[in-house]
Design a protein around this motif. Structure first.
Motif, PDB file in Angstrom:
ATOM      1  N   ALA A  24       0.829  -1.206   0.000  1.00  0.00           N
ATOM      2  CA  ALA A  24       0.000   0.000   0.000  1.00  0.00           C
ATOM      3  C   ALA A  24       0.864   1.257   0.000  1.00  0.00           C
ATOM      4  N   ALA A  25       1.946   1.246   0.768  1.00  0.00           N
ATOM      5  CA  ALA A  25       2.838   2.409   0.793  1.00  0.00           C
ATOM      6  C   ALA A  25       3.504   2.611  -0.564  1.00  0.00           C
ATOM      7  N   ARG A  26       3.901   1.528  -1.193  1.00  0.00           N
ATOM      8  CA  ARG A  26       4.517   1.648  -2.527  1.00  0.00           C
ATOM      9  C   ARG A  26       3.522   2.176  -3.547  1.00  0.00           C
ATOM     10  N   ALA A  27       2.292   1.679  -3.504  1.00  0.00           N
ATOM     11  CA  ALA A  27       1.267   2.151  -4.439  1.00  0.00           C
ATOM     12  C   ALA A  27       0.948   3.628  -4.202  1.00  0.00           C
ATOM     13  N   ALA A  28       0.883   4.032  -2.937  1.00  0.00           N
ATOM     14  CA  ALA A  28       0.609   5.435  -2.632  1.00  0.00           C
ATOM     15  C   ALA A  28       1.778   6.323  -3.052  1.00  0.00           C
ATOM     16  N   ALA A  29       2.991   5.819  -2.966  1.00  0.00           N
ATOM     17  CA  ALA A  29       4.167   6.615  -3.322  1.00  0.00           C
ATOM     18  C   ALA A  29       4.266   6.867  -4.814  1.00  0.00           C
ATOM     19  N   VAL A  30       3.785   5.963  -5.629  1.00  0.00           N
ATOM     20  CA  VAL A  30       3.883   6.132  -7.081  1.00  0.00           C
ATOM     21  C   VAL A  30       2.578   6.597  -7.712  1.00  0.00           C
ATOM     22  N   ALA A  31       1.521   6.727  -6.911  1.00  0.00           N
ATOM     23  CA  ALA A  31       0.217   7.141  -7.455  1.00  0.00           C
ATOM     24  C   ALA A  31       0.269   8.596  -7.891  1.00  0.00           C
ATOM     25  N   GLU A  32      -0.367   8.867  -9.013  1.00  0.00           N
ATOM     26  CA  GLU A  32      -0.435  10.236  -9.512  1.00  0.00           C
ATOM     27  C   GLU A  32      -1.746  10.904  -9.123  1.00  0.00           C
ATOM     28  N   GLY A  33      -2.723  10.139  -8.745  1.00  0.00           N
ATOM     29  CA  GLY A  33      -4.022  10.684  -8.354  1.00  0.00           C
ATOM     30  C   GLY A  33      -4.236  10.556  -6.856  1.00  0.00           C
ATOM     31  N   ASP A  34      -5.333   9.931  -6.500  1.00  0.00           N
ATOM     32  CA  ASP A  34      -5.714   9.751  -5.100  1.00  0.00           C
ATOM     33  C   ASP A  34      -4.824   8.686  -4.449  1.00  0.00           C
ATOM     34  N   ARG A  35      -3.936   9.104  -3.567  1.00  0.00           N
ATOM     35  CA  ARG A  35      -3.007   8.181  -2.915  1.00  0.00           C
ATOM     36  C   ARG A  35      -3.730   7.216  -1.979  1.00  0.00           C
ATOM     37  N   GLY A  36      -4.774   7.675  -1.313  1.00  0.00           N
ATOM     38  CA  GLY A  36      -5.522   6.825  -0.399  1.00  0.00           C
ATOM     39  C   GLY A  36      -6.223   5.682  -1.108  1.00  0.00           C
ATOM     40  N   ALA A  37      -6.832   5.984  -2.255  1.00  0.00           N
ATOM     41  CA  ALA A  37      -7.514   4.937  -3.030  1.00  0.00           C
ATOM     42  C   ALA A  37      -6.512   3.930  -3.583  1.00  0.00           C
ATOM     43  N   ALA A  69       0.211  -2.685  11.055  1.00  0.00           N
ATOM     44  CA  ALA A  69       1.534  -2.533  10.435  1.00  0.00           C
ATOM     45  C   ALA A  69       1.580  -1.168   9.757  1.00  0.00           C
ATOM     46  N   GLU A  70       2.754  -0.562   9.782  1.00  0.00           N
ATOM     47  CA  GLU A  70       2.930   0.744   9.168  1.00  0.00           C
ATOM     48  C   GLU A  70       4.144   0.716   8.260  1.00  0.00           C
ATOM     49  N   ALA A  71       4.025   1.390   7.122  1.00  0.00           N
ATOM     50  CA  ALA A  71       5.141   1.488   6.184  1.00  0.00           C
ATOM     51  C   ALA A  71       5.197   2.915   5.647  1.00  0.00           C
ATOM     52  N   THR A  72       6.400   3.416   5.453  1.00  0.00           N
ATOM     53  CA  THR A  72       6.612   4.759   4.923  1.00  0.00           C
ATOM     54  C   THR A  72       7.555   4.662   3.736  1.00  0.00           C
ATOM     55  N   MET A  73       7.190   5.360   2.666  1.00  0.00           N
ATOM     56  CA  MET A  73       8.033   5.363   1.462  1.00  0.00           C
ATOM     57  C   MET A  73       8.146   6.771   0.917  1.00  0.00           C
ATOM     58  N   ARG A  74       9.219   6.981   0.185  1.00  0.00           N
ATOM     59  CA  ARG A  74       9.456   8.271  -0.466  1.00  0.00           C
ATOM     60  C   ARG A  74       8.539   8.401  -1.666  1.00  0.00           C
ATOM     61  N   VAL A  75       7.927   9.567  -1.809  1.00  0.00           N
ATOM     62  CA  VAL A  75       7.025   9.808  -2.936  1.00  0.00           C
ATOM     63  C   VAL A  75       7.847   9.953  -4.208  1.00  0.00           C
ATOM     64  N   GLU A  76       7.445   9.227  -5.214  1.00  0.00           N
ATOM     65  CA  GLU A  76       8.143   9.255  -6.512  1.00  0.00           C
ATOM     66  C   GLU A  76       7.754  10.514  -7.282  1.00  0.00           C
ATOM     67  N   ASP A  77       8.693  11.048  -8.019  1.00  0.00           N
ATOM     68  CA  ASP A  77       8.458  12.216  -8.838  1.00  0.00           C
ATOM     69  C   ASP A  77       7.758  11.794 -10.119  1.00  0.00           C
ATOM     70  N   PRO A  78       6.546  12.294 -10.356  1.00  0.00           N
ATOM     71  CA  PRO A  78       5.814  11.873 -11.559  1.00  0.00           C
ATOM     72  C   PRO A  78       6.212  12.642 -12.817  1.00  0.00           C
ATOM     73  N   SER A  79       7.455  13.082 -12.927  1.00  0.00           N
ATOM     74  CA  SER A  79       7.887  13.838 -14.092  1.00  0.00           C
ATOM     75  C   SER A  79       7.851  12.960 -15.339  1.00  0.00           C
ATOM     76  N   PRO A  80       7.567  13.552 -16.514  1.00  0.00           N
ATOM     77  CA  PRO A  80       7.433  12.758 -17.737  1.00  0.00           C
ATOM     78  C   PRO A  80       8.734  12.166 -18.236  1.00  0.00           C
ATOM     79  N   GLY A  81       9.874  12.597 -17.731  1.00  0.00           N
ATOM     80  CA  GLY A  81      11.147  12.088 -18.211  1.00  0.00           C
ATOM     81  C   GLY A  81      11.556  10.755 -17.627  1.00  0.00           C
ATOM     82  N   ARG A  82      10.737  10.231 -16.718  1.00  0.00           N
ATOM     83  CA  ARG A  82      11.142   8.962 -16.122  1.00  0.00           C
ATOM     84  C   ARG A  82      10.720   7.820 -17.024  1.00  0.00           C
ATOM     85  N   GLY A  83      11.447   6.743 -16.971  1.00  0.00           N
ATOM     86  CA  GLY A  83      11.085   5.655 -17.855  1.00  0.00           C
ATOM     87  C   GLY A  83      11.749   4.457 -17.538  1.00  0.00           C
TER      88      GLY A  83
END
Length: 133
Positions: free
Chosen positions: A50-63, A119-133
């Motif tokens: 869930a933390a990984r999905a929230a970190a890479v989500a571009e929209g609603d992180r909770g969903a 259980a709790e997990a914390t992750m760094r939010v990924e930068d959603p810049s278009p140059g990533r690939g």
């Protein structure tokens, strides 16, 4: 004096009849403990997913976190709670997953209450810049 008299016959059977219910109950308790440990591992895995999905989500992180936690393992979604919150400003996201593990093994379920797991997990939010690939 003889060691094996008629009054000693059946002693082992009586001892087995007295001890067998206790042994069976102990085995059921061990099985129930194993199921709770399995749920604990699944809750930890769900929090990480869930933390990984929230970190890479571009929209609603909770969903995104809720969806990832429900798909992470064989946990009942009705007993699963997912809370998403920003940590360290906006650079990290923290997800807390709670789960009520039911004690439904016969006989043991009557003796042991349901167990709340967290259980709790914390992750760094990924930068959603278009140059990533």
């Amino acid at each position: 004096m003889t060691g094996t008299g008629r009054e000693d016959r059946g002693q082992a059977t009586v001892e087995l009849a007295l001890v067998l219910p206790l042994v069976a109950l102990l085995l059921l308790l061990v099985v129930q403990a194993g199921l709770v440990v399995r749920d604990r591992v699944l809750v930890t895995h769900a929090a990480r997913e869930a933390a990984r999905a929230a970190a890479v989500a571009e929209g609603d992180r909770g969903a995104a976190a809720r969806k990832a936690a429900t798909r992470a393992g064989a946990l009942d979604p009705d007993r699963l709670g997912v809370v998403t919150a920003p940590a360290d400003g906006r650079e990290r996201v923290s997800v807390t997953v709670t789960y009520r593990s039911s004690t439904d093994v016969p006989l043991v379920g009557l003796l042991v209450p349901d167990v709340d797991l967290t259980a709790e997990a914390t992750m760094r939010v990924e930068d959603p810049s278009p140059g990533r690939g």
